[in-house]
Design a protein around this motif. Sequence first.
Motif, PDB file in Angstrom:
ATOM      1  N   SER A   1       0.879  -1.113  -0.005  1.00  0.00           N
ATOM      2  CA  SER A   1      -0.283   0.250  -0.017  1.00  0.00           C
ATOM      3  C   SER A   1       0.781   1.134   0.174  1.00  0.00           C
ATOM      4  CB  SER A   1      -1.175  -0.523   1.059  1.00  0.00           C
ATOM      5  OG  SER A   1      -2.169   1.734   0.850  1.00  0.00           O
TER       6      SER A   1
ATOM      7  N   HIS B   1      -3.440   2.310  -2.636  1.00  0.00           N
ATOM      8  CA  HIS B   1      -4.345   1.678  -3.138  1.00  0.00           C
ATOM      9  C   HIS B   1      -5.941   2.336  -3.056  1.00  0.00           C
ATOM     10  CE1 HIS B   1      -4.742   2.718   1.848  1.00  0.00           C
ATOM     11  NE2 HIS B   1      -5.428   3.790   1.149  1.00  0.00           N
TER      12      HIS B   1
ATOM     13  N   ALA C   1      -9.739  -1.487   0.064  1.00  0.00           N
ATOM     14  CA  ALA C   1      -9.294  -2.470  -0.399  1.00  0.00           C
ATOM     15  C   ALA C   1      -8.973  -3.389   0.734  1.00  0.00           C
ATOM     16  CB  ALA C   1      -7.579  -1.873  -1.355  1.00  0.00           C
TER      17      ALA C   1
ATOM     18  N   LEU D   1      -3.034  -0.990  -5.169  1.00  0.00           N
ATOM     19  CA  LEU D   1      -3.906  -2.101  -4.270  1.00  0.00           C
ATOM     20  C   LEU D   1      -5.021  -2.192  -4.194  1.00  0.00           C
ATOM     21  CD1 LEU D   1      -2.932  -4.660  -2.161  1.00  0.00           C
ATOM     22  CD2 LEU D   1      -3.057  -3.488  -0.500  1.00  0.00           C
TER      23      LEU D   1
END
Length: 540
Positions: free
Chosen positions: A264, A269, A273, A321
């Motif tokens: 991350s 992200h 997520a 992410l």
Amino acid sequence: MTSSKILNAVIPLVADLAQELSERERLRRLLAALRTLLPADAVALLRLEGEWLRPVAMDGLVPDALGRRFKVAEHPRLAQLLAAGQAMRFAPDSPLPDPYDGLIAHSLHQGPLHVHDCMGCVLQTGGLAWGLLTLDALQPGRFEGSQALELLQAFSNLAAATVATAERVQQISLAARNANAPAARGPAPGAHGMRQILGSSPAIRQLQKHISLVAASDLAVLITGETGTGKELVAQAVHAQSARADRPLISINCAALPDNLVESELFGHVRGAFTGALAERRGKFEQAHQGTLFLDEVGELSLPVQAKLLRVLQSGQLQRLGSDREHLVDVRVIAATNRDLADEVRAGRMRADFYHRLCVYPLVVPPLRERDSDTLVLAGSFLEENRSRLQLGGLRLDSAAQAALLRYPWPGNVRELEHCISRAVLKALSRTLPQGKDRARPRMLSIGEEDLWDAAAAAPMPPGLAAAAPLASAAAPTAEPASTLVAGQGLRDSIQAYERQLVSASLARHNGSWAAAARELQLDRANLQRLAKRLGIERH
């Protein structure tokens, strides 16, 4: 002063303007010529960099003076010289503190010196103030009379031409070396108060040459060296001298990242997520777009994370992410480690393909013990920082302290030296002010060998024990003496046993708090946790 003497001093300098000389030699000749014309015990050439004046050449001052950087607002004499715009002299009884008090080499064995004669002049190139030329004498009245001021003013024009020539030669040399590379657009290293790489030892000059060479490219750089050598400063210098200098330099300490957050932090992200991901977030790679990403302690990344980094290092493509969307970034990667990554590859702790993508251009930062008299230059820089922070009039090292600094092997390198100087300043100040803060602080504070370290620590110790020794007195009263720990063991096992005892005792005193133990042991928390892992101490 006879005209023949003036001509004998000036004519060689005029001839030098057409010669191919190194900047150091050109400026050395300039200052030597000035001392033959005016009866100065010390002369200095300082370059103006924003609100700072940085010494570039000195003659007659102690070695540590070359490492100092003077903030104009904190040095009224330097400020007045800049404001005057022409040669001026201060009265011998001027109450204004002189930045060179106690730093004239001839006075080192004579104790602190407060009253002396000084004068200076602004150097101008292209109609702008380039810096200052200063002269100091031990005896008052050395520069009396108008002739000295007139001579200095006339000499300043030749000095300005000399420094302009030196800079032009350096620019031509750099342009020839980097003919096919775009020019750097950012500030010069050391500008705006930023720390810079100090020293003139062969090892550090070689490093600076490699920095200039690789900075003009976009190659990935791997910086290696012992702990405390200044690897982050090298990364900053590479970025500052590159064409990306006006773009971001994003740093991340890989050792401080929990494994579950590494992806991350690096790639970003999207919302949802993972638990706590309440909004979309850019990672470090995207933050460094068109700039530089500095991966410190890169040897601490796990094998799975190394595998995920391969793609972005090769093609600049990444996915946040929790997202399937591709992002393309243009990032120059600089990595640093104190580990031997080739050994890590052989041991299976680092992927060979990851290592080779990082180590396109390796830079090795030399340990302080291999840098000769750079120790005193660095000490001068740290002294000036402490002087400014504590609002002291002046700080100096006596001759015994200088010799002690040069003798010591510095297993903790530049960081250990910095801490040693900061500690010594406080000890010298407390010795001078036994009644507390109510007493007037001295105009100049001298640091002796006794301030650098305790008598028990005066003799250099093995590197593994050097950092831990000052903490021995803080260990639990029931701890075994170190001699019982090393009996029948080799040096490495003895050192590890002693380190294990100190770390365990500190954690016990602080109820398992890693942050508190790190503060007591004077270590970075992440470094302490890595040390504990290596020593087999469980993390709770």
